[in-house]
Motif scaffolding. Structure first.
Motif, short mmCIF file in Angstrom:
data_model
loop_
_atom_site.label_atom_id
_atom_site.label_comp_id
_atom_site.label_asym_id
_atom_site.label_seq_id
_atom_site.Cartn_x
_atom_site.Cartn_y
_atom_site.Cartn_z
N GLN A 108 0.81 -1.21 0.00
CA GLN A 108 0.00 0.00 0.00
C GLN A 108 0.85 1.27 0.00
O GLN A 108 0.43 2.30 -0.51
N LYS A 109 2.04 1.18 0.57
CA LYS A 109 2.90 2.36 0.65
C LYS A 109 3.71 2.58 -0.62
O LYS A 109 3.89 3.71 -1.07
N TYR A 110 4.21 1.49 -1.24
CA TYR A 110 5.16 1.63 -2.36
C TYR A 110 4.59 1.16 -3.70
O TYR A 110 5.34 1.10 -4.68
N HIS A 111 3.32 0.82 -3.78
CA HIS A 111 2.78 0.33 -5.04
C HIS A 111 2.90 1.40 -6.13
O HIS A 111 2.65 2.60 -5.87
N PRO A 112 3.30 1.02 -7.35
CA PRO A 112 3.47 2.02 -8.43
C PRO A 112 2.21 2.82 -8.72
O PRO A 112 2.31 3.99 -9.14
N ASP A 113 1.02 2.24 -8.50
CA ASP A 113 -0.20 2.99 -8.74
C ASP A 113 -0.33 4.19 -7.81
O ASP A 113 -0.95 5.21 -8.17
N LYS A 114 0.23 4.05 -6.60
CA LYS A 114 0.18 5.16 -5.66
C LYS A 114 1.41 6.05 -5.72
O LYS A 114 1.46 7.09 -5.06
#
Length: 318
Positions: A31-37
């Motif tokens: 949730q912290k490092y996902h490319p979508d975010k």
């Protein structure tokens, strides 16, 4: 003891963490490092790739067991290396021999010492003589030393005798041509070390009978460095050639820095292949390797491992 960086560290969990803790840690990091975010953030994408690799390894019981065995082997190796040296970094059992420092002589005693004044005077005389030699070089040096090459001598001899220049002896022509050659360029030395791996049969006790490399990924398809490990001790002074041409099994190679007590290169060499590990700085290294069990031999090793575990369980229950 030096800490071994593992997939547990990448997920920020303890080594004995249960699967639900590992899944929760992976979900939080995703949730912290996902490319979508983090669109366009290369650092976040790189961290996410490391987290994915760590989770793929620790979520699979077999791959996690292999990773734990690799951690134990690395920690044993570091502990053994640290036990062979004392607190001063000297191999245990050696006794250092040092020359005791001499107390400094007082300055006023040096001024009263006649040898000190003689040394000063001698240095001045040598300096003046060297200066005269450099300034008066054409007149003080012999003519044979000041002369550079033979072309003028050959031409004078030919003009005086009226002979054809083509009739000049070949030895004189060779000497004059040699004088015109430019000096060779300096050569930089490169230390080259070679490890020749002998041919040997697979051993289930000492060889690696795993389908994946210690980084959790499959073994590379070609000889080269294993991804995910640091590229340490960069330089242009040393090269290590790993010759595995006589061995029918691939090998896992580590270049160990003896002074720092750590591995600076991790590589994979195909069966009957070679690999050059270059760009190493000057230092003291140890080349370590393990055979990798492949094909049917891996199944035999897996079967023998299950048999040993069954026998151990039976003996414990009895």
């Amino acid at each position: 003891m030096a800490k071994i960086h593992t997939h547990y560290d990448n997920l920020k969990v303890a080594r004995g963490a249960p699967q639900e803790v590992i899944r929760a840690a992976y979900k939080a990091l995703s949730q912290k490092y996902h490319p979508d975010k983090n669109p366009g953030d290369e650092k976040a994408a790189r961290i996410m790739a490391i987290v994915n690799t760590a989770y793929n390894t620790l979520s699979d019981p077999l791959r996690r067991k292999e990773h734990d065995e690799w951690i134990s082997a690395e920690e044993w190796e570091v502990e053994w290396l640290e036990s062979t040296v004392d607190e001063n970094g000297r191999p245990r059992g050696e006794t250092g021999w040092e020359t005791p420092a001499q107390p400094p002589r007082k300055r006023w005693r040096l001024l009263r010492d006649a040898r000190w004044w003689l040394g000063i005077a001698g240095g001045l005389v040598i300096g003046v003589a060297a200066s005269l030699l450099l300034i008066q070089k054409p007149r003080l040096l012999p003519a044979a030393l000041a002369f550079n090459g033979k072309p003028a001598v050959v031409e004078a001899a030919g003009a005086a005798s009226g002979a054809d220049p083509a009739a000049v002896p070949e030895s004189d022509i060779w000497a004059s041509a040699g004088a015109e050659k430019t000096p060779p360029s300096p050569v930089k030395a490169l230390a080259v070390t070679q490890l020749v791996v002998p041919r040997r049969q697979p051993s289930c006790d000492t060889d690696l009978a795993t389908r994946s490399a210690p980084n959790g990924e499959a073994w590379p398809a070609e000889s080269g460095y294993i991804p995910g490990y640091p590229f340490g001790n960069g330089g242009n002074e040393m090269t290590v050639v790993v010759d595995n041409s006589a061995n029918p099994s691939p090998v896992f190679v580590k270049i160990h820095d003896l002074e720092r007590g750590s591995n600076v290169r991790h590589a994979y060499v195909l069966a009957n292949g070679t690999l050059t590990i270059d760009e190493l700085a000057a230092g003291k290294y140890e080349v370590r390797y393990q055979n990798i069990v492949t094909g049917a031999a891996r199944s035999e090793c897996a079967g023998s491992e299950k048999l040993r575990q069954a026998e151990a369980g039976k003996g414990f229950g009895g």
